[in-house]
Scaffold this motif. Structure first.
Motif, PDB file in Angstrom:
ATOM      1  N   PRO B 260       0.955  -1.550  -0.171  1.00 33.87           N
ATOM      2  CA  PRO B 260       0.210   0.109  -0.007  1.00 33.87           C
ATOM      3  C   PRO B 260       0.464   1.069   0.053  1.00 33.87           C
ATOM      4  O   PRO B 260       0.435   2.388  -0.697  1.00 33.87           O
ATOM      5  CB  PRO B 260      -1.203  -0.553   1.541  1.00 33.87           C
ATOM      6  N   PRO B 261       1.838   1.569   0.567  1.00 31.13           N
ATOM      7  CA  PRO B 261       2.861   2.448   0.458  1.00 31.13           C
ATOM      8  C   PRO B 261       3.841   2.560  -0.257  1.00 31.13           C
ATOM      9  O   PRO B 261       3.633   3.924  -1.394  1.00 31.13           O
ATOM     10  CB  PRO B 261       3.708   2.393   1.677  1.00 31.13           C
ATOM     11  N   LEU B 262       3.934   1.746  -1.112  1.00 25.84           N
ATOM     12  CA  LEU B 262       4.651   2.192  -2.633  1.00 25.84           C
ATOM     13  C   LEU B 262       3.414   2.460  -3.407  1.00 25.84           C
ATOM     14  O   LEU B 262       3.949   3.487  -4.436  1.00 25.84           O
ATOM     15  CB  LEU B 262       5.309   1.226  -3.408  1.00 25.84           C
ATOM     16  N   PHE B 263       1.817   1.621  -3.918  1.00 24.65           N
ATOM     17  CA  PHE B 263       0.756   1.963  -4.835  1.00 24.65           C
ATOM     18  C   PHE B 263       0.248   2.939  -4.413  1.00 24.65           C
ATOM     19  O   PHE B 263       0.033   4.270  -5.741  1.00 24.65           O
ATOM     20  CB  PHE B 263       0.217   0.671  -3.795  1.00 24.65           C
ATOM     21  N   GLY B 264       0.326   3.686  -3.358  1.00 27.37           N
ATOM     22  CA  GLY B 264      -0.120   5.027  -2.969  1.00 27.37           C
ATOM     23  C   GLY B 264       0.820   6.102  -4.138  1.00 27.37           C
ATOM     24  O   GLY B 264       0.172   7.189  -4.125  1.00 27.37           O
ATOM     25  N   LEU B 265       2.155   6.066  -3.697  1.00 24.52           N
ATOM     26  CA  LEU B 265       2.685   7.053  -3.745  1.00 24.52           C
ATOM     27  C   LEU B 265       3.059   6.899  -5.602  1.00 24.52           C
ATOM     28  O   LEU B 265       3.234   7.826  -6.260  1.00 24.52           O
ATOM     29  CB  LEU B 265       4.151   6.763  -3.542  1.00 24.52           C
ATOM     30  N   LEU B 266       2.934   5.825  -6.137  1.00 23.89           N
ATOM     31  CA  LEU B 266       3.128   5.647  -7.566  1.00 23.89           C
ATOM     32  C   LEU B 266       1.623   6.171  -8.428  1.00 23.89           C
ATOM     33  O   LEU B 266       2.136   7.145  -8.905  1.00 23.89           O
ATOM     34  CB  LEU B 266       2.683   3.428  -7.396  1.00 23.89           C
ATOM     35  N   THR B 267       0.427   6.144  -7.745  1.00 24.58           N
ATOM     36  CA  THR B 267      -0.429   6.306  -9.259  1.00 24.58           C
ATOM     37  C   THR B 267      -0.713   8.260  -8.507  1.00 24.58           C
ATOM     38  O   THR B 267      -0.987   8.930  -9.151  1.00 24.58           O
ATOM     39  CB  THR B 267      -1.922   5.766  -8.444  1.00 24.58           C
ATOM     40  N   ARG B 268      -0.446   8.392  -7.221  1.00 25.56           N
ATOM     41  CA  ARG B 268      -0.243   9.882  -6.592  1.00 25.56           C
ATOM     42  C   ARG B 268       0.679  10.999  -8.018  1.00 25.56           C
ATOM     43  O   ARG B 268       1.006  11.814  -8.083  1.00 25.56           O
ATOM     44  CB  ARG B 268      -0.119  10.013  -5.849  1.00 25.56           C
ATOM     45  N   SER B 269       2.136   9.903  -7.517  1.00 32.51           N
ATOM     46  CA  SER B 269       2.841  10.615  -8.327  1.00 32.51           C
ATOM     47  C   SER B 269       3.372  10.989 -10.208  1.00 32.51           C
ATOM     48  O   SER B 269       3.490  11.433 -10.677  1.00 32.51           O
ATOM     49  CB  SER B 269       4.454  10.354  -7.975  1.00 32.51           C
ATOM     50  N   ALA B 270       2.582   9.263 -10.426  1.00 37.22           N
ATOM     51  CA  ALA B 270       2.443   9.223 -12.126  1.00 37.22           C
ATOM     52  C   ALA B 270       1.618  10.052 -12.630  1.00 37.22           C
ATOM     53  O   ALA B 270       1.755  10.974 -13.212  1.00 37.22           O
ATOM     54  CB  ALA B 270       1.868   8.287 -12.681  1.00 37.22           C
ATOM     55  N   THR B 271       0.005   9.791 -12.446  1.00 37.82           N
ATOM     56  CA  THR B 271      -1.491  10.641 -13.312  1.00 37.82           C
ATOM     57  C   THR B 271      -1.890  11.726 -11.803  1.00 37.82           C
ATOM     58  O   THR B 271      -2.693  12.798 -12.447  1.00 37.82           O
ATOM     59  CB  THR B 271      -2.150   9.370 -13.650  1.00 37.82           C
ATOM     60  N   GLY B 272      -1.224  11.826 -10.591  1.00 35.78           N
ATOM     61  CA  GLY B 272      -2.231  12.594  -9.182  1.00 35.78           C
ATOM     62  C   GLY B 272      -3.160  11.645  -9.118  1.00 35.78           C
ATOM     63  O   GLY B 272      -3.919  12.871  -8.937  1.00 35.78           O
TER      64      GLY B 272
END
Lengths: 225, 482
Positions: B260-272
């Motif tokens: 979850p911590p990686l997933f949460g940063l992935l989508t927020r960083s990628a496409t906001g």
């Protein structure tokens, strides 16, 4: 030497510093949430509805007694001619009482009726295992009775969600539902209908999966609008 | 240590990077597409992280998860292989692109495959799987809308998250009208997506094999996680009889709770986005009694130069990457030249630090120089890869022999030039010998009239450099006398 052995040998031959301590995921997340009081049921419901609306999911509040009728009305309003469902599911008997026209069970392996599933099925109905308030997300665990494609191929997905099973975050859902000891072949998080922004960053819905996601949110009488 | 075979670039050689950059910079449409899209993505990302202190804690946690996973990488890969095998998944290991393609072709031929539908997978682009399949008569069809558009036009992705970002909707409208049978020209994005949906749904039904990438592989449960918005990834991993997943060896994490911590940063960083439409966790093929899902599943673990980065403590941080693309969205060079100019599968800052390991410095030494070292990439990286430091390190490795005691990188010292070496040797000689330095200063000031008026790249947009009439030493001495 096999590729496997070569790769592992190269990795093991690499110089290693001291092993970093295992990440304290729960500790950090608790610290990040420390300034917020524990959420109430009403807050989780409100947050879930707000976030799901942002993803263009449609939330309809229902009760344990009236949801089949509400579903029937929605089907009529949306012009649904066939509604696919799992006939052994916990809600199947209830669903059948509503007299929904075109109710059809997902009974055979997909190979035997692919063309019909893709070409002639307007909507699918599934239960959910819960939801996540923070992101407006459904938790769906397909199984033998409610297979994976039930929530993917039909253009409309109706999902029944018990408001008591809304968790604050994904991490909490994983912990509280003890996922790691019982992972199914496929577990899904679903946040709204299928979408894409691949053409000139313009958002379009119904890319490959459902064009509409409708959540039947099971609440108590006093929580109805 | 046996070096993996060098993978030949089939696309455009990186050595022509400068020429392609110049062409790209001259293309107003292209620059408009990238500037607009990057500004949009930068804004969307920023809106997801309103609290800088909270973001820092999340980044520190994500970095720690990735570093911990990498430190235990060989153990975790073996654990993953065990759990996946127990779940009924076949695990394959590929040292390089050729290995990976051969493994996949073998599986495809065993199932008499004519059509393979593909979900978005950058590793399959990296090994150029589609070429390899075409060579043996198997059609590989991209099903991510952006990838489908790019493939239809015979191109490659120009961004790792938004593959067709370089195209305008008018260009896509024309492409569909020309290439998709029975389609009239339309600039409506909804209609264009509808066309793609209809074409690809036919293909999902008829394909023998579905191929996907992997965002995270969880060792403790043997679970492959896929992040997507469209649902094509779910189609590819569910409808065909066989599912093949392909991934780099660095994508493994130990526990489900690390996701979850990686997933949460992935989508927020990628496409906001706070989350994508679908997060698809796959823990094995169809079980007895289940009515859909693949009957057979494979995972191909690809090295392709990753072990070279792994053996060096500093370069290893390259492998922390979770492929969000935030570094390219924020890169002033990427925004101006676009993804194709790089010539490599992975463009932008992450491409500049990962491609040298995959393709060798001889093919890629120019890429780490495509940076102003402004530091934006390192600042936005959700797993805190020190990208600017790695760029400088790779520039050094390109210009010099390996540091004593360190094994050379592939293509070590490929950017060395006898002329540049001679210039620096001359400079060093001047600046370490006072007498020589003063003589040079005297000559340069007295014969300043002989300075050429054309000075290579300098005078392209600047006035020529000319030595002063007297050296600084002489001027200081004169001032003291006064």
């Amino acid at each position: 030497m096999s590729a496997r052995d070569n790769i592992l040998r190269r990795l093991r031959a690499a110089p290693q510093g001291p092993l970093p301590s295992p990440p304290d995921v729960r500790g950090v997340q608790a610290a990040l949430a420390a300034d917020r009081p524990a959420s109430t049921r009403a807050e989780r419901i409100a947050l879930f509805c707000e976030k799901m609306a942002f993803w263009r999911g449609e939330v309809v509040r229902v009760t344990s007694s009236d949801w089949p009728q509400k579903l029937r009305e929605l089907c009529i309003a949306k012009g649904v001619r066939s509604l696919l469902y799992g006939e052994q599911g916990a809600h199947a008997a209830m669903l059948r009482t509503a007299g929904i026209v075109g109710l059809k069970p997902y009974r055979r392996p997909v190979e035997e009726w692919k063309a019909e599933l893709f070409g002639d099925t307007d909507a699918g109905f599934t239960a959910t295992r819960g939801a996540i308030a923070e992101t407006g997300t459904l938790i769906v665990w397909p199984d033998a009775d409610e297979p994976r494609l039930l929530s993917l191929v039909p253009p409309i997905h109706f999902a029944l969600l018990d408001a008591g099973r809304i968790h604050d975050t994904l991490s909490q859902a994983i912990d509280e539902q003890d996922w790691r000891s019982q992972m199914p072949t496929n577990a899904l998080l679903i946040s709204g209908p299928s979408k894409t922004a691949d053409i000139q960053v313009t958002l379009a819905y119904g890319a490959h999966g459902p064009k509409e996601l409708v959540i039947l949110l099971l609440v108590n009488e006093e929580e109805l609008p | 240590m046996s070096a993996p075979a060098l993978h030949e670039l089939q696309f455009v050689p990186a050595s022509e990077f400068k020429r392609r950059s110049a062409t790209a910079v001259d293309d107003a449409h292209l620059r408009q597409s990238f500037r607009g899209a990057m500004d949009f993505l930068i804004g969307k990302r920023a809106a997801q992280f309103p609290d800088p202190a909270a973001l820092e804690r999340q980044r520190a946690l994500a970095e720690q998860i990735r570093q911990y996973s990498l430190a235990r990488l060989p153990d975790l890969l073996e654990q993953l292989e065990r759990t996946l095998t127990d779940n009924g998944v076949n695990v394959h290991w590929a040292e390089n692109a050729e290995d990976a393609n051969r493994i996949i072709i073998d599986i495809a031929q065993r199932h008499a495959t004519r059509l393979m539908v593909k979900g978005k997978s950058m590793v399959s682009e990296e090994v150029e799987l589609n070429h390899a399949l075409a060579a043996v008569g198997i059609e590989a069809l991209e099903s991510d809308m952006g990838e489908y558009i790019v493939q239809l036009d015979g191109e490659k992705p120009s961004h790792i998250i938004m593959p067709a970002i370089h195209k305008t909707k008018q260009q896509i409208a024309r492409l569909f009208a020309d290439k998709v049978p029975g389609v009239a020209y339309t600039e409506s994005v909804d209609e264009l997506i509808g066309i793609g949906r209809a074409v690809l749904r036919e293909k999902f039904m008829s394909a023998e094999i579905g191929l996907s990438g992997v965002n995270f592989a969880v060792a403790e449960t043997g679970t492959l996680c896929l992040v997507e918005n469209e649902g094509n990834g779910r189609m590819c991993t569910t409808v065909p009889d066989v599912h093949i997943a392909i991934t780099g060896i660095e994508k493994v994490v130990e526990k489900l709770e690390h996701v979850p911590p990686l997933f949460g940063l992935l989508t927020r960083s990628a496409t906001g986005q706070a989350i994508t439409t679908y997060f698809n966790l796959i823990t094995g093929p169809r079980r007895p009694g289940e009515k859909d899902g693949p009957r057979e599943m494979h995972l191909v673990l690809v090295d392709n130069g990753r072990t070279q980065a792994y053996r060096d403590q500093q370069l290893r941080s390259t492998l922390q990457c979770i492929r969000c693309g935030a570094c390219m969205n924020h890169c002033p060079v990427y925004t101006r030249i676009g993804g194709h100019a790089y010539g490599t599968t992975y463009p932008g800052p992450i491409g500049e630090i990962v491609s040298p390991h995959m393709l060798g410095l001889n093919a890629t030494h120019v890429l780490p120089t495509a940076s102003t070292l402004c530091g934006a990439c390192g600042e936005v990286c959700p797993v805190k890869i020190p990208i600017p430091e790695l760029l400088v390190r790779l520039r050094v490795e390109g210009q010099h022999d390996a540091h004593p005691g360190r094994p050379p990188l592939r293509g070590q010292g490929a950017a060395k030039s006898a002329l540049v070496d001679a210039v620096w040797a001359g400079w060093a000689a001047l600046y370490t010998r006072p007498a020589l330095y003063r003589a040079f200063g005297w000559l340069a000031t007295r014969f300043r009239a002989l300075t050429p008026s054309q000075q290579a790249g300098w005078t392209f947009s600047r006035t020529p450099m000319k030595p002063a009439a007297r050296t600084l030493h002489e001027m200081m001495a004169a001032r003291r006398r006064r």
